[in-house]
Design a protein around this motif. Structure first.
Motif, mmCIF file in Angstrom:
data_model
loop_
_atom_site.group_PDB
_atom_site.id
_atom_site.type_symbol
_atom_site.label_atom_id
_atom_site.label_comp_id
_atom_site.label_asym_id
_atom_site.label_seq_id
_atom_site.Cartn_x
_atom_site.Cartn_y
_atom_site.Cartn_z
ATOM 1 N N THR A 219 0.830 -1.204 0.000
ATOM 2 C CA THR A 219 0.000 0.000 0.000
ATOM 3 C C THR A 219 0.863 1.252 0.000
ATOM 4 O O THR A 219 0.587 2.216 -0.718
ATOM 5 C CB THR A 219 -0.927 0.005 1.230
ATOM 6 O OG1 THR A 219 -1.775 -1.143 1.185
ATOM 7 C CG2 THR A 219 -1.774 1.266 1.262
ATOM 8 N N PHE B 103 1.027 4.105 -2.876
ATOM 9 C CA PHE B 103 0.803 5.518 -2.594
ATOM 10 C C PHE B 103 1.984 6.354 -3.092
ATOM 11 O O PHE B 103 1.792 7.424 -3.690
ATOM 12 C CB PHE B 103 0.607 5.727 -1.088
ATOM 13 C CG PHE B 103 0.305 7.157 -0.715
ATOM 14 C CD1 PHE B 103 -0.980 7.656 -0.823
ATOM 15 C CD2 PHE B 103 1.309 7.980 -0.233
ATOM 16 C CE1 PHE B 103 -1.262 8.972 -0.489
ATOM 17 C CE2 PHE B 103 1.036 9.298 0.112
ATOM 18 C CZ PHE B 103 -0.253 9.790 -0.012
ATOM 19 N N LEU C 205 -5.269 -0.125 -4.035
ATOM 20 C CA LEU C 205 -5.208 1.111 -3.263
ATOM 21 C C LEU C 205 -6.527 1.863 -3.398
ATOM 22 O O LEU C 205 -7.017 2.093 -4.495
ATOM 23 C CB LEU C 205 -4.050 1.992 -3.766
ATOM 24 C CG LEU C 205 -3.768 3.276 -2.971
ATOM 25 C CD1 LEU C 205 -3.282 2.944 -1.572
ATOM 26 C CD2 LEU C 205 -2.724 4.131 -3.695
ATOM 27 N N LEU D 79 -5.380 11.408 -3.149
ATOM 28 C CA LEU D 79 -4.528 12.152 -2.218
ATOM 29 C C LEU D 79 -3.060 12.043 -2.613
ATOM 30 O O LEU D 79 -2.306 13.020 -2.549
ATOM 31 C CB LEU D 79 -4.727 11.637 -0.791
ATOM 32 C CG LEU D 79 -5.951 12.165 -0.033
ATOM 33 C CD1 LEU D 79 -6.106 11.450 1.299
ATOM 34 C CD2 LEU D 79 -5.834 13.675 0.189
ATOM 35 N N GLY D 80 -2.635 10.834 -3.028
ATOM 36 C CA GLY D 80 -1.257 10.654 -3.468
ATOM 37 C C GLY D 80 -0.942 11.506 -4.683
ATOM 38 O O GLY D 80 0.105 12.160 -4.749
ATOM 39 N N TRP E 130 -7.070 7.348 -1.395
ATOM 40 C CA TRP E 130 -5.610 7.355 -1.269
ATOM 41 C C TRP E 130 -4.953 7.610 -2.606
ATOM 42 O O TRP E 130 -3.904 8.260 -2.688
ATOM 43 C CB TRP E 130 -5.127 6.046 -0.662
ATOM 44 C CG TRP E 130 -5.421 5.918 0.793
ATOM 45 C CD1 TRP E 130 -6.330 5.110 1.388
ATOM 46 C CD2 TRP E 130 -4.794 6.664 1.854
ATOM 47 N NE1 TRP E 130 -6.322 5.295 2.746
ATOM 48 C CE2 TRP E 130 -5.390 6.232 3.067
ATOM 49 C CE3 TRP E 130 -3.802 7.634 1.903
ATOM 50 C CZ2 TRP E 130 -5.019 6.761 4.299
ATOM 51 C CZ3 TRP E 130 -3.430 8.163 3.140
ATOM 52 C CH2 TRP E 130 -4.033 7.719 4.318
ATOM 53 N N GLN E 131 -5.551 7.090 -3.679
ATOM 54 C CA GLN E 131 -5.017 7.360 -5.013
ATOM 55 C C GLN E 131 -5.017 8.856 -5.308
ATOM 56 O O GLN E 131 -4.018 9.424 -5.752
ATOM 57 C CB GLN E 131 -5.849 6.635 -6.070
ATOM 58 C CG GLN E 131 -5.787 5.126 -6.034
ATOM 59 C CD GLN E 131 -6.694 4.511 -7.088
ATOM 60 O OE1 GLN E 131 -6.686 4.922 -8.234
ATOM 61 N NE2 GLN E 131 -7.487 3.525 -6.692
#
Length: 265
Positions: free
Chosen positions: A3, A7, A100, A107-108, A104-105
């Protein structure tokens, strides 16, 4: 670990999406330098022949204007998220199947875009330094706390940007809301006018919002205008807003995931 690696991959992709377009970077750098020069000129004219206003001298006001402009340009780019595009072209369907999570995708990717814009902020600060607009922090403690506050402001900005971009799940077209959000955030964060100079009734209202945690908090601490317990209280407010925004993001995402409509590919 997978994970974390995923990220980091999204973050690198976001950074590359900024750095690969050198023409846009050059244009952005020139635009920011012009904005910084104009902000410095305006505040120097405002203070021409005057002493401190509400305890804020000309040097502090000019430094605040320059630093705030650079920080705002990094935290709030015109295209701060690919989520609207993913929803419109149907890529969201593939994103939802990835190991993921979608949040989170995004935000990354958003973090990567922010990192990619750091050079622009550095160029703007260099221009301000050449014009003699920057001041040195009053000590090591305020400098460290300002760095912590800047990190907190970045997290608050990322969460706010993501929540706003999720409006696309309901409207598909968010150009209007994003423009309103951008200009509203610029004002409410203290980027255009420091909270020091706002009327008491307006400042009291703005302090209840998360935007001032993005720009006003780190810059006021860096310049030594907020010290000691008051500075720690502002950082604590940032942490509270991070927690609140995470909860809001989860609630919005729970509603949004039931409205996914795949268009295009």
């Amino acid at each position: 670990m997978r994970t974390v690696r995923a990220f980091r991959g999204m973050t690198r992709a976001g950074t590359r999406s900024v750095l690969i377009y050198r023409g846009d970077l050059l244009t952005g750098a020139v635009t920011l330098v012009i904005q910084v020069v104009l902000a410095i000129a305006v505040w120097r004219i405002v203070y021409s022949g005057r002493g401190p206003v509400d305890g804020i001298d000309a040097g502090t006001a000019v430094a605040y204007a320059a630093i705030a402009a650079c920080l705002q340009s990094v935290l709030l780019p015109w295209q701060f998220s690919t989520l609207p595009m993913r929803i419109r072209n149907g890529q969201i369907a593939a994103d939802l199947t990835r190991p993921l999570g979608l949040m989170w995708q995004v935000l990354g990717q958003n973090l990567g875009v922010l990192i990619g814009r750091f050079p622009l902020g550095a160029i703007g600060l260099a221009a301000a330094a050449l014009l003699g607009a920057l001041t040195v922090p009053p000590g090591v403690g305020p400098t460290v706390l300002a760095i912590v506050a800047t990190a907190g402001g970045i997290v608050v900005a990322l969460l706010c940007n993501l929540i706003v971009s999720m409006v696309t799940f309901w409207t598909f077209e968010v150009s209007g809301p994003l423009i309103v959000y951008r200009f509203g955030s610029s004002f409410l964060s203290g980027s255009l006018i420091p909270l020091w100079f706002m009327p008491d009734w307006l400042r009291g209202a703005v302090e209840w919002l998360p935007f001032q945690a993005q720009v006003y908090t780190p810059v006021s601490i860096y310049l030594g205008q907020t010290r000691g317990g008051a500075a720690l209280a502002l950082v604590a407010v940032q942490l509270v807003w991070v927690a609140v925004l995470v909860v809001v993001l989860q609630l919005v995402w729970q509603r949004a995931r039931h409205r996914v409509v795949v268009q295009g590919g």
